[in-house]
Design a protein around this motif. Structure first.
Motif, PDB file in Angstrom:
ATOM      1  N   GLY A 149       0.797  -1.209   0.000  1.00 25.04           N
ATOM      2  CA  GLY A 149       0.000   0.000   0.000  1.00 25.04           C
ATOM      3  C   GLY A 149       0.834   1.266   0.000  1.00 25.04           C
ATOM      4  O   GLY A 149       2.063   1.227   0.029  1.00 25.04           O
ATOM      5  N   LYS A 150       0.144   2.402  -0.068  1.00 30.07           N
ATOM      6  CA  LYS A 150       0.763   3.724   0.015  1.00 30.07           C
ATOM      7  C   LYS A 150       0.306   4.387   1.305  1.00 30.07           C
ATOM      8  O   LYS A 150      -0.882   4.394   1.617  1.00 30.07           O
ATOM      9  N   SER A 151       1.244   4.964   2.050  1.00 30.90           N
ATOM     10  CA  SER A 151       0.929   5.436   3.396  1.00 30.90           C
ATOM     11  C   SER A 151       0.426   6.872   3.433  1.00 30.90           C
ATOM     12  O   SER A 151       0.710   7.682   2.552  1.00 30.90           O
ATOM     13  N   LEU A 152      -0.318   7.157   4.488  1.00 33.49           N
ATOM     14  CA  LEU A 152      -0.734   8.513   4.818  1.00 33.49           C
ATOM     15  C   LEU A 152      -0.670   8.639   6.332  1.00 33.49           C
ATOM     16  O   LEU A 152      -1.301   7.878   7.055  1.00 33.49           O
ATOM     17  N   MET A 153       0.128   9.602   6.817  1.00 30.85           N
ATOM     18  CA  MET A 153       0.192   9.848   8.252  1.00 30.85           C
ATOM     19  C   MET A 153      -1.052  10.613   8.674  1.00 30.85           C
ATOM     20  O   MET A 153      -1.334  11.687   8.152  1.00 30.85           O
ATOM     21  N   ILE A 154      -1.828  10.026   9.594  1.00 30.14           N
ATOM     22  CA  ILE A 154      -3.011  10.691  10.131  1.00 30.14           C
ATOM     23  C   ILE A 154      -2.831  10.873  11.635  1.00 30.14           C
ATOM     24  O   ILE A 154      -2.610   9.908  12.360  1.00 30.14           O
ATOM     25  N   LEU A 155      -2.910  12.121  12.090  1.00 28.73           N
ATOM     26  CA  LEU A 155      -2.930  12.411  13.521  1.00 28.73           C
ATOM     27  C   LEU A 155      -4.391  12.530  13.914  1.00 28.73           C
ATOM     28  O   LEU A 155      -5.149  13.261  13.278  1.00 28.73           O
ATOM     29  N   ARG A 161      -9.174  14.438  12.683  1.00 24.26           N
ATOM     30  CA  ARG A 161      -8.230  13.588  11.950  1.00 24.26           C
ATOM     31  C   ARG A 161      -7.531  14.456  10.911  1.00 24.26           C
ATOM     32  O   ARG A 161      -8.164  14.980  10.000  1.00 24.26           O
ATOM     33  N   ILE A 162      -6.223  14.594  11.055  1.00 26.23           N
ATOM     34  CA  ILE A 162      -5.440  15.419  10.129  1.00 26.23           C
ATOM     35  C   ILE A 162      -4.424  14.536   9.414  1.00 26.23           C
ATOM     36  O   ILE A 162      -3.578  13.902  10.052  1.00 26.23           O
ATOM     37  N   GLY A 163      -4.514  14.496   8.091  1.00 24.76           N
ATOM     38  CA  GLY A 163      -3.546  13.768   7.274  1.00 24.76           C
ATOM     39  C   GLY A 163      -2.565  14.744   6.653  1.00 24.76           C
ATOM     40  O   GLY A 163      -2.845  15.948   6.528  1.00 24.76           O
ATOM     41  N   LEU A 164      -1.422  14.233   6.238  1.00 27.87           N
ATOM     42  CA  LEU A 164      -0.375  15.083   5.671  1.00 27.87           C
ATOM     43  C   LEU A 164      -0.136  14.744   4.199  1.00 27.87           C
ATOM     44  O   LEU A 164       0.167  13.598   3.866  1.00 27.87           O
ATOM     45  N   ILE A 165      -0.253  15.750   3.339  1.00 27.15           N
ATOM     46  CA  ILE A 165       0.022  15.534   1.908  1.00 27.15           C
ATOM     47  C   ILE A 165       1.520  15.309   1.709  1.00 27.15           C
ATOM     48  O   ILE A 165       1.936  14.442   0.947  1.00 27.15           O
ATOM     49  N   THR A 166       2.352  16.091   2.404  1.00 25.66           N
ATOM     50  CA  THR A 166       3.797  15.828   2.422  1.00 25.66           C
ATOM     51  C   THR A 166       4.182  15.536   3.869  1.00 25.66           C
ATOM     52  O   THR A 166       3.598  16.100   4.790  1.00 25.66           O
ATOM     53  N   VAL A 284      -3.147  10.536  18.632  1.00 23.74           N
ATOM     54  CA  VAL A 284      -2.621   9.270  18.128  1.00 23.74           C
ATOM     55  C   VAL A 284      -2.124   9.464  16.703  1.00 23.74           C
ATOM     56  O   VAL A 284      -2.769  10.141  15.899  1.00 23.74           O
ATOM     57  N   ASN A 285      -0.981   8.871  16.395  1.00 24.91           N
ATOM     58  CA  ASN A 285      -0.463   8.846  15.033  1.00 24.91           C
ATOM     59  C   ASN A 285      -0.840   7.504  14.417  1.00 24.91           C
ATOM     60  O   ASN A 285      -0.441   6.453  14.914  1.00 24.91           O
ATOM     61  N   PHE A 286      -1.639   7.537  13.351  1.00 28.29           N
ATOM     62  CA  PHE A 286      -2.085   6.317  12.664  1.00 28.29           C
ATOM     63  C   PHE A 286      -1.556   6.335  11.245  1.00 28.29           C
ATOM     64  O   PHE A 286      -1.711   7.321  10.532  1.00 28.29           O
ATOM     65  N   THR A 287      -0.909   5.242  10.840  1.00 25.73           N
ATOM     66  CA  THR A 287      -0.414   5.142   9.468  1.00 25.73           C
ATOM     67  C   THR A 287      -1.483   4.473   8.610  1.00 25.73           C
ATOM     68  O   THR A 287      -1.658   3.259   8.646  1.00 25.73           O
ATOM     69  N   ALA A 288      -2.221   5.290   7.861  1.00 27.94           N
ATOM     70  CA  ALA A 288      -3.314   4.789   7.026  1.00 27.94           C
ATOM     71  C   ALA A 288      -2.784   4.317   5.670  1.00 27.94           C
ATOM     72  O   ALA A 288      -1.669   4.649   5.270  1.00 27.94           O
ATOM     73  N   SER A 291      -1.396  -2.300   4.387  1.00 28.93           N
ATOM     74  CA  SER A 291      -2.056  -3.597   4.558  1.00 28.93           C
ATOM     75  C   SER A 291      -2.248  -3.976   6.017  1.00 28.93           C
ATOM     76  O   SER A 291      -3.099  -4.787   6.351  1.00 28.93           O
ATOM     77  N   HIS A 292      -1.432  -3.397   6.909  1.00 29.74           N
ATOM     78  CA  HIS A 292      -1.526  -3.685   8.330  1.00 29.74           C
ATOM     79  C   HIS A 292      -1.652  -2.381   9.121  1.00 29.74           C
ATOM     80  O   HIS A 292      -1.305  -1.307   8.622  1.00 29.74           O
ATOM     81  N   ILE A 293      -2.130  -2.484  10.338  1.00 29.91           N
ATOM     82  CA  ILE A 293      -2.438  -1.315  11.159  1.00 29.91           C
ATOM     83  C   ILE A 293      -1.289  -0.992  12.105  1.00 29.91           C
ATOM     84  O   ILE A 293      -0.773  -1.865  12.802  1.00 29.91           O
ATOM     85  N   ARG A 294      -0.905   0.274  12.120  1.00 32.95           N
ATOM     86  CA  ARG A 294       0.111   0.738  13.076  1.00 32.95           C
ATOM     87  C   ARG A 294      -0.322   2.072  13.659  1.00 32.95           C
ATOM     88  O   ARG A 294      -0.754   2.975  12.940  1.00 32.95           O
ATOM     89  N   THR A 295      -0.217   2.182  14.974  1.00 29.83           N
ATOM     90  CA  THR A 295      -0.455   3.448  15.661  1.00 29.83           C
ATOM     91  C   THR A 295       0.723   3.751  16.578  1.00 29.83           C
ATOM     92  O   THR A 295       1.536   2.869  16.873  1.00 29.83           O
ATOM     93  N   SER A 296       0.804   4.997  17.033  1.00 29.79           N
ATOM     94  CA  SER A 296       1.829   5.383  17.998  1.00 29.79           C
ATOM     95  C   SER A 296       1.328   6.589  18.778  1.00 29.79           C
ATOM     96  O   SER A 296       0.380   7.264  18.356  1.00 29.79           O
ATOM     97  N   PRO A 297       1.940   6.898  19.929  1.00 27.53           N
ATOM     98  CA  PRO A 297       1.568   8.120  20.648  1.00 27.53           C
ATOM     99  C   PRO A 297       2.024   9.343  19.877  1.00 27.53           C
ATOM    100  O   PRO A 297       2.827   9.248  18.951  1.00 27.53           O
ATOM    101  N   ASP A 298       1.522  10.521  20.293  1.00 31.08           N
ATOM    102  CA  ASP A 298       1.832  11.742  19.547  1.00 31.08           C
ATOM    103  C   ASP A 298       3.055  12.479  20.086  1.00 31.08           C
ATOM    104  O   ASP A 298       3.264  13.642  19.767  1.00 31.08           O
ATOM    105  N   HIS A 299       3.868  11.802  20.909  1.00 32.00           N
ATOM    106  CA  HIS A 299       5.050  12.458  21.477  1.00 32.00           C
ATOM    107  C   HIS A 299       6.328  11.721  21.081  1.00 32.00           C
ATOM    108  O   HIS A 299       6.275  10.622  20.514  1.00 32.00           O
TER     109      HIS A 299
END
Length: 344
Positions: A149-155, A161-166, A284-288, A291-299
């Protein structure tokens, strides 16, 4: 819940000299957390024991040498290495980065093999982790290189929910990086994630402007009028509810963000500065898109407070629950769409 049905959460322990292990231990201080999932920490019992002693935290842990030895009623530590590691709490060292990478690589292997259901990553130091095998600006790029897949960082929080284009690129490169193709790609990833991972049938999305005041009709830059606005209009013709560009200051200042299911910022700090101001400690930082789910804290690694028993686990706890909920929602969506296809 039957123990065999519990969601297995793989946890990479992050920088050994930071607050990652502290927030992990504090997260599971309450035994009721084990009702929601089975945690598997990728590291070493010796390292976890060192932190427990230094911090005076009594959270019980269970060492295993194979993923097949998981005990669902305990906090499992899969021993990735046996050798002693020098720990200097609060200090960035090459060694702490090297073992953070070992933890992450072991967790990634098990994620790809589906031995764990989701991945929760404790913070790394982006400088000391660099090596011949880890040559990435951060977790997001590493994940994209290893998963489909192609990732998108979503906070994210419950309401934002805020995603980043770059993502992790220099500010000097942002304008030249933003193309119609990139915008379309990120909108598509966010749209699909909002539908599949968050259960929103017809998501409404906003795109922020690159320049102040959306460029003021070309006075402060052409990109908003020539690239972003036409691309949004083109996407909207396909039926997606995408609006913008919005000037970021007014968008957040007037709380316009509350009208949208997802927001796309054009660059890192444009999205993360207001996000952390609104929700720091619970984000929370979620990598959208993968193929698999990953999250992390925002610090980050929190070297300044490491070893002082001052770290707040709230964001890590939120990241844990987010991973569990997204996993359930994604599976429900999969079942619904597969059943619909079968009926046809």
């Amino acid at each position: 819940m039957d123990k065999s049905d519990k969601i297995i959460v793989g946890i990479s322990i992050g920088d050994l000299n930071g607050i990652g292990i502290e927030v992990i231990l504090k997260t599971f201080e309450d035994k009721r957390m084990l009702d929601f999932c089975t945690p598997v920490l990728f590291g070493a019992t010796k390292v976890i024991s060192y932190h427990k002693k230094a911090l005076g935290i009594e959270t019980p842990v269970h060492g295993i040498s194979s993923i097949n030895q998981i005990t669902h009623s305990k906090i499992n530590i899969l021993n990735v290495w046996k050798e002693d590691v020098n720990i200097e709490l609060g200090t960035s060292t090459k060694e702490s980065g090297e073992y953070a990478a070992k933890s992450l690589e072991a967790a990634m292997k098990n994620l790809k093999e589906n031995s764990i259901d989701v991945l929760l990553t404790a913070p790394i130091n982006k400088e000391n982790i660099q090596s011949d095998t880890f040559n990435f600006p951060g977790h997001t790029e590493y994940l994209e290189a290893n998963l489909e897949g192609k990732s998108l960082m979503i906070l994210m929080t419950d309401k934002l929910r805020i995603g980043l284009i770059t993502g992790h690129i220099p500010i000097s490169k942002v304008a030249e990086t933003i193309t119609p193709e990139l915008i379309k790609s990120k909108v598509e990833i966010m749209y699909n994630s909002l539908v599949k991972d968050f259960g929103i049938n017809r998501p409404k999305m906003a795109v922020l402007s690159l320049n102040p005041h959306c460029g003021d009709k070309g006075v402060i830059g052409q990109e908003d009028d020539e690239i972003i606005k036409p691309t949004i209009e083109e996407i909207r013709e396909t039926g997606k509810l995408v609006f913008g560009p919005y000037a970021a200051d007014g968008f957040f200042g007037s709380e316009t963000y509350k009208q949208f299911d997802g927001v796309l910022a054009t660059y890192h700090d444009q999205g993360l500065a207001p996000f952390k101001a609104l929700s720091f400690g619970k984000g929370v930082n979620f990598t959208a898109g993968l193929s698999h789910i990953r999250t992390s804290p925002d610090h980050g690694t929190g070297f300044d407070i490491a070893g002082k028993n001052l770290a707040n686990p709230s964001s890590f706890i939120e990241a844990l629950f987010a991973a569990i909920q997204i996993f359930k929602t994604r599976n429900e969506y999969k079942e619904l769409t597969e059943n619909a296809l079968a009926i046809r």
